[in-house]
Design an enzyme around this catalytic site. Structure first.
Site, PDB file in Angstrom:
ATOM      1  N   GLU A 185      27.848   8.540  27.991  1.00 25.04           N
ATOM      2  CA  GLU A 185      27.281   9.887  27.880  1.00 25.04           C
ATOM      3  C   GLU A 185      25.785   9.869  28.226  1.00 25.04           C
ATOM      4  O   GLU A 185      25.271  10.783  28.877  1.00 25.04           O
ATOM      5  CB  GLU A 185      27.520  10.427  26.461  1.00 25.04           C
ATOM      6  CG  GLU A 185      26.849  11.746  26.143  1.00 25.04           C
ATOM      7  CD  GLU A 185      27.187  12.871  27.105  1.00 25.04           C
ATOM      8  OE1 GLU A 185      28.104  12.743  27.916  1.00 25.04           O
ATOM      9  OE2 GLU A 185      26.484  13.902  27.063  1.00 25.04           O
ATOM     10  N   CYS A 193      29.392  30.345  40.327  1.00 30.34           N
ATOM     11  CA  CYS A 193      28.832  31.694  40.490  1.00 30.34           C
ATOM     12  C   CYS A 193      28.901  32.495  39.188  1.00 30.34           C
ATOM     13  O   CYS A 193      29.796  32.298  38.372  1.00 30.34           O
ATOM     14  CB  CYS A 193      29.608  32.480  41.529  1.00 30.34           C
ATOM     15  SG  CYS A 193      29.818  31.617  43.078  1.00 30.34           S
ATOM     16  N   ASN A 248      33.582  35.351  42.107  1.00 27.77           N
ATOM     17  CA  ASN A 248      33.442  33.972  41.657  1.00 27.77           C
ATOM     18  C   ASN A 248      34.796  33.312  41.833  1.00 27.77           C
ATOM     19  O   ASN A 248      35.792  33.827  41.344  1.00 27.77           O
ATOM     20  CB  ASN A 248      33.026  33.959  40.174  1.00 27.77           C
ATOM     21  CG  ASN A 248      33.073  32.571  39.566  1.00 27.77           C
ATOM     22  OD1 ASN A 248      33.054  31.568  40.271  1.00 27.77           O
ATOM     23  ND2 ASN A 248      33.130  32.507  38.241  1.00 27.77           N
ATOM     24  N   GLY A 249      34.851  32.216  42.568  1.00 23.48           N
ATOM     25  CA  GLY A 249      36.128  31.541  42.795  1.00 23.48           C
ATOM     26  C   GLY A 249      36.252  31.159  44.254  1.00 23.48           C
ATOM     27  O   GLY A 249      35.274  31.162  44.997  1.00 23.48           O
ATOM     28  N   HIS A 273      30.356  -9.609  34.498  1.00 23.35           N
ATOM     29  CA  HIS A 273      31.457  -9.435  35.454  1.00 23.35           C
ATOM     30  C   HIS A 273      31.028  -8.605  36.657  1.00 23.35           C
ATOM     31  O   HIS A 273      31.882  -8.100  37.386  1.00 23.35           O
ATOM     32  CB  HIS A 273      32.663  -8.793  34.757  1.00 23.35           C
ATOM     33  CG  HIS A 273      33.200  -9.639  33.652  1.00 23.35           C
ATOM     34  ND1 HIS A 273      33.970 -10.764  33.879  1.00 23.35           N
ATOM     35  CD2 HIS A 273      33.035  -9.565  32.305  1.00 23.35           C
ATOM     36  CE1 HIS A 273      34.272 -11.331  32.716  1.00 23.35           C
ATOM     37  NE2 HIS A 273      33.710 -10.619  31.749  1.00 23.35           N
ATOM     38  N   LYS A 305      23.937  11.954  31.245  1.00 22.17           N
ATOM     39  CA  LYS A 305      22.833  12.887  30.963  1.00 22.17           C
ATOM     40  C   LYS A 305      21.638  12.577  31.845  1.00 22.17           C
ATOM     41  O   LYS A 305      21.039  13.454  32.446  1.00 22.17           O
ATOM     42  CB  LYS A 305      22.447  12.732  29.480  1.00 22.17           C
ATOM     43  CG  LYS A 305      22.010  13.944  28.770  1.00 22.17           C
ATOM     44  CD  LYS A 305      23.117  14.786  28.237  1.00 22.17           C
ATOM     45  CE  LYS A 305      24.160  15.178  29.215  1.00 22.17           C
ATOM     46  NZ  LYS A 305      25.375  15.687  28.712  1.00 22.17           N
ATOM     47  N   TRP A 359      26.858  30.133  43.977  1.00 20.36           N
ATOM     48  CA  TRP A 359      26.809  28.672  44.086  1.00 20.36           C
ATOM     49  C   TRP A 359      27.657  28.361  45.298  1.00 20.36           C
ATOM     50  O   TRP A 359      28.881  28.492  45.271  1.00 20.36           O
ATOM     51  CB  TRP A 359      27.388  28.062  42.815  1.00 20.36           C
ATOM     52  CG  TRP A 359      27.183  26.593  42.652  1.00 20.36           C
ATOM     53  CD1 TRP A 359      26.104  25.970  42.101  1.00 20.36           C
ATOM     54  CD2 TRP A 359      28.095  25.547  43.013  1.00 20.36           C
ATOM     55  NE1 TRP A 359      26.282  24.614  42.101  1.00 20.36           N
ATOM     56  CE2 TRP A 359      27.493  24.328  42.657  1.00 20.36           C
ATOM     57  CE3 TRP A 359      29.353  25.522  43.608  1.00 20.36           C
ATOM     58  CZ2 TRP A 359      28.098  23.094  42.862  1.00 20.36           C
ATOM     59  CZ3 TRP A 359      29.961  24.300  43.822  1.00 20.36           C
ATOM     60  CH2 TRP A 359      29.329  23.099  43.450  1.00 20.36           C
ATOM     61  N   GLU A 381      22.173  13.481  35.532  1.00 19.60           N
ATOM     62  CA  GLU A 381      22.259  14.926  35.748  1.00 19.60           C
ATOM     63  C   GLU A 381      20.895  15.578  35.915  1.00 19.60           C
ATOM     64  O   GLU A 381      20.722  16.432  36.775  1.00 19.60           O
ATOM     65  CB  GLU A 381      22.937  15.603  34.547  1.00 19.60           C
ATOM     66  CG  GLU A 381      24.433  15.545  34.537  1.00 19.60           C
ATOM     67  CD  GLU A 381      24.998  16.383  33.419  1.00 19.60           C
ATOM     68  OE1 GLU A 381      24.789  16.033  32.240  1.00 19.60           O
ATOM     69  OE2 GLU A 381      25.643  17.402  33.706  1.00 19.60           O
ATOM     70  N   ARG A 437      24.686  28.738  34.928  1.00 15.16           N
ATOM     71  CA  ARG A 437      25.937  28.359  35.576  1.00 15.16           C
ATOM     72  C   ARG A 437      25.688  27.625  36.894  1.00 15.16           C
ATOM     73  O   ARG A 437      26.592  27.010  37.440  1.00 15.16           O
ATOM     74  CB  ARG A 437      26.788  29.613  35.828  1.00 15.16           C
ATOM     75  CG  ARG A 437      27.190  30.314  34.546  1.00 15.16           C
ATOM     76  CD  ARG A 437      27.837  31.632  34.840  1.00 15.16           C
ATOM     77  NE  ARG A 437      29.115  31.489  35.500  1.00 15.16           N
ATOM     78  CZ  ARG A 437      30.264  31.213  34.901  1.00 15.16           C
ATOM     79  NH1 ARG A 437      30.286  31.055  33.600  1.00 15.16           N
ATOM     80  NH2 ARG A 437      31.385  31.115  35.581  1.00 15.16           N
ATOM     81  N   LYS A 472      27.117  24.778  35.302  1.00  7.50           N
ATOM     82  CA  LYS A 472      27.475  24.556  33.893  1.00  7.50           C
ATOM     83  C   LYS A 472      28.981  24.478  33.715  1.00  7.50           C
ATOM     84  O   LYS A 472      29.487  23.642  32.980  1.00  7.50           O
ATOM     85  CB  LYS A 472      26.905  25.707  33.050  1.00  7.50           C
ATOM     86  CG  LYS A 472      27.250  25.646  31.568  1.00  7.50           C
ATOM     87  CD  LYS A 472      26.518  24.528  30.880  1.00  7.50           C
ATOM     88  CE  LYS A 472      26.789  24.447  29.396  1.00  7.50           C
ATOM     89  NZ  LYS A 472      26.377  23.126  28.875  1.00  7.50           N
TER      90      LYS A 472
HETATM   91  C1  AGP Z   1      27.680  17.848  30.870  1.00 11.47           C
HETATM   92  O1  AGP Z   1      26.316  17.571  30.713  1.00 11.47           O
HETATM   93  C2  AGP Z   1      28.039  18.267  32.206  1.00 11.47           C
HETATM   94  N1  AGP Z   1      27.323  19.391  32.642  1.00 11.47           N
HETATM   95  C3  AGP Z   1      29.511  18.258  32.586  1.00 11.47           C
HETATM   96  O2  AGP Z   1      29.890  16.929  32.709  1.00 11.47           O
HETATM   97  C4  AGP Z   1      30.502  18.971  31.635  1.00 11.47           C
HETATM   98  O3  AGP Z   1      30.578  18.296  30.421  1.00 11.47           O
HETATM   99  C5  AGP Z   1      31.878  19.050  32.306  1.00 11.47           C
HETATM  100  O4  AGP Z   1      31.775  19.811  33.474  1.00 11.47           O
HETATM  101  C6  AGP Z   1      32.946  19.621  31.401  1.00 11.47           C
HETATM  102  O5  AGP Z   1      32.623  20.902  30.992  1.00 11.47           O
HETATM  103  P1  AGP Z   1      33.426  21.617  29.842  1.00 11.47           P
HETATM  104  O6  AGP Z   1      33.166  20.869  28.586  1.00 11.47           O
HETATM  105  O7  AGP Z   1      32.911  23.011  29.810  1.00 11.47           O
HETATM  106  O8  AGP Z   1      34.884  21.549  30.219  1.00 11.47           O
END
Ligand code: AGP
Length: 618
Positions: A491, A2, A100-101, A514, A495, A74, A498, A27, A613
């Site tokens: 990585e 949020c 938020n929380g 394996h 990506k 959210w 996501e 976010r 985010k």
């Molecule tokens: C990255 O593309 C992601 N959105 C996610 O994995 C992110 O890297 C992770 O939540 C950690 O976030 P931070 O680096 O702000 O701690």
């Protein structure tokens, strides 16, 4: 997760709140709302869906007033719906809050309120807060600040909270515990927000609230108070991020803009740490010098480095494992923060702890950092966010200087983290006597060339765009590599899933036989990273193994060779650097591939479904 904001000042609040909420869109959210104070009454407008819907409703039917609070939700407790959207009010509508929380004990509090006759409208945990404030306000001495303070004593969990009360139209009360919140004043008035980009348009001087601190916003100033209401005097922190860096400019999406900002971001991570050696020794004329870090006896005596992080930052940490072990010959353990915090890790006084987080606000990462500190460890944070909780609580902070990263999918934050890690690893290697003058200079020269080489890759973006337009509808996409190419594969798979929502996985190419090979077929694309020259033959065998089973293949490798050309459908050539630095370049075509697949599939890469985010709750 949020986003919250608030404004009180000399201009209409609604458009300012909407602009701020748009800056917090990254976010992640499913609904949005605002509450405005006008004529000592509170007016709420909130709805499920995008901020644009809320904005259109406000154009049709404006809410006037110069103070208000705003929220992007959210969903955690209760489905995304108009009713569950924030702000929430008390029963008589004179107090409104955004949150938020997560309030962990909300069921108990709700039952207590219901036993007193309170009727709940929403399924949220948040609504209890508005009713409890009302309880203390009506049964207390009529001071809203005191009612908020009493309420906080009953709440378990995490919150960034903003409160307005119709009887106090001259102020907004904001407080935080374990969720980010900043406050700042500018010519237009006073503001709060979950993150810096929402305020940059109005002020660059902000208070980062500490846990338990309360900010009382008036139109011309902000009062900071402790959890018992005592005044706190503290200077603001100046943020030198450019407001322009938080807008898309000519790019269709923040993600593409941020991919293209990587040469500068890597340069900004690198340059401040390179110093000319005064002795002007030709063999040793540039030194890596982190002002933040002194390589002392702790580094000399270190027997292990422990890195912890989540998501993309974790993948940067895995590159860190390869880098520290390669350059400094020191064992490295890398842990996902959510695992580390619960698995009863072993601490040793000769450990060095590195915690990586773009936002500096990830709940699991912060918990891991606190666990390390409770056990006597000293934490080096690598973060992009000035004033973040991580930067304030860590013993030392290495800033990545990537500027605001708005797209949910991290790109420039990753490469700037990796750049910082390489610099640390190289310097530790020199300090511990594993890398000598000429080699050290060769590595520094190679790192210095990376930003320009990244630009060359970006100039070839159409190659990847065309490839994505042919392959985006494959049902399975895998990434494989060996050594430094393995974390890049991880990585890249993260990506892709996501933002394109394609099932993608990474594996160490040696693991192919394996298990993963069982998944390979004509519906599969395998992207192979092949930048470790000593392992070219091994990679070639792995590539043959997947193509012979019908998979389409792209190989990302160095320019100037044709080693893989006959065994793959497509090759993407990277400008040559040291094999050990390949992640800084090899990840870029993979980022572009994910971006273009998302576009082909009609997804919004900046706001992928279900993702936030900054994951500020567990
Ligand atoms: C990255 O593309 C992601 N959105 C996610 O994995 C992110 O890297 C992770 O939540 C950690 O976030 P931070 O680096 O702000 O701690």
């Amino acid at each position: 997760m949020c986003g919250i904001t608030g404004f009180i000042g000399y201009e209409e609040a609604a458009p300012i709140l909407i602009r701020a909420l748009k800056k917090l869109e990254y976010r992640g959210y499913d609904s949005a709302g605002i509450a405005i104070i006008h004529d000592e009454k509170i007016f709420v407008r909130k709805m499920k869906g995008r901020i644009n819907l809320l904005e259109e409703s406000l154009v049709e039917n404006p809410l006037s007033g110069q103070a208000g609070i705003g929220h992007t939700r959210w969903a955690t407790h209760g489905e995304p719906s108009d009713i569950n959207s924030h702000p929430h009010t008390d029963s008589d509508g004179s107090i409104a809050i955004v949150h938020n929380g997560i309030i962990e004990n909300y069921i108990k509090l709700k039952q207590w309120l219901q036993s007193r006759g309170v009727v709940f409208l929403s399924d949220t945990d948040t609504e209890v807060i508005a009713h409890i404030i009302n309880h203390f306000y009506r049964n207390g001495n009529g001071a809203i600040l005191q009612a908020v303070i009493e309420t906080l004593k009953l709440l378990d969990g995490s919150y960034a909270l903003a409160v307005v009360c119709a009887d106090y139209p001259d102020r907004i009360i904001a407080v935080r515990k374990d969720s980010p919140l900043i406050a700042g004043s500018g010519a237009a008035g006073s503001f709060i927000a979950s993150d810096i980009p929402a305020l940059l348009e109005y002020t660059h001087d902000v208070y980062f609230l500490n846990d338990g601190e309360i900010a009382v916003l008036y139109r011309d100033h902000i009062e900071l108070r402790g959890n018992e209401g005592e005044i706190i005097l503290r200077a603001t922190t100046h943020i030198d991020w450019d407001a322009e860096s938080a807008v898309k400019n000519d790019f269709p999406h923040f993600m593409l803009k941020e991919i293209f900002e990587q040469p500068k971001a890597m340069e900004d991570a690198l340059r401040p740490r390179l110093k000319k050696n005064d002795l002007n020794n030709a063999l040793n004329n540039t030194l890596i010098d982190f002002d933040e870090i002194k390589f002392d006896e702790n580094w000399a005596d270190a027997r292990r480095i422990v890195i912890t992080a989540c998501g993309t930052a974790y993948n940067a940490g895995v590159i860190g494992k390869y880098a520290f072990e390669h350059f400094a010959r020191i064992p490295v353990e890398v842990d996902i923060a959510s695992e580390y915090r619960y698995r009863n890790p072993i601490f040793n006084k000769h450990d060095i702890f590195i915690v990586i987080s773009q936002s500096g606000e990830t709940a699991d990462t912060l918990a891991a950092m606190r666990l390390i500190k409770q056990n006597g460890g000293r934490v080096i944070a690598i973060t992009n966010a000035p004033g973040s909780t991580l930067s304030r609580e860590a013993d030392t902070t290495v800033y990545t200087y990537a500027g605001p990263e708005i797209a949910v999918a991290s790109t420039k934050a990753f490469t700037s983290q990796v750049m910082c890690i390489y610099l640390l690893a190289l310097e530790l290697g020199r300090f511990r006597g594993h890398i000598q003058g000429g080699l050290y200079q060769k590595y520094i020269a190679a790192l210095s060339a990376i930003p320009a080489q990244a630009r060359q890759i970006l100039d070839k973006k159409e190659v990847i765009q065309r490839f994505a337009s042919r392959q985006y509808n494959k049902t399975k996409m895998f990434f494989m590599g060996r050594q430094f190419d393995y974390p890049v594969s991880m990585e890249s798979a993260l990506k892709l899933k996501e933002i394109s929502y394609t099932h993608s996985e990474a594996f160490a190419a040696g693991e192919l036989k394996h298990g993963p090979i069982a998944l390979i077929g004509a519906d599969t694309l395998v992207i192979s990273f092949a930048t470790q020259k000593v392992l070219f033959e091994k990679m070639a065998s792995n590539i043959r193994e997947v193509t012979s089973r019908g998979a389409a293949s792209l190989v990302i490798t160095w320019e100037g060779g044709d080693f893989f050309d006959t065994i793959t459908d497509e090759t993407f050539a990277l400008p040559k650097t040291e094999d050990c630095f390949s992640p800084l370049l090899a990840v870029i075509p993979a980022q572009l591939f994910s971006y273009y697949c998302a576009i082909q599939r009609g997804n919004d890469p900046d706001k992928p479904r279900n993702l936030a985010k900054s994951v500020t709750v567990e």
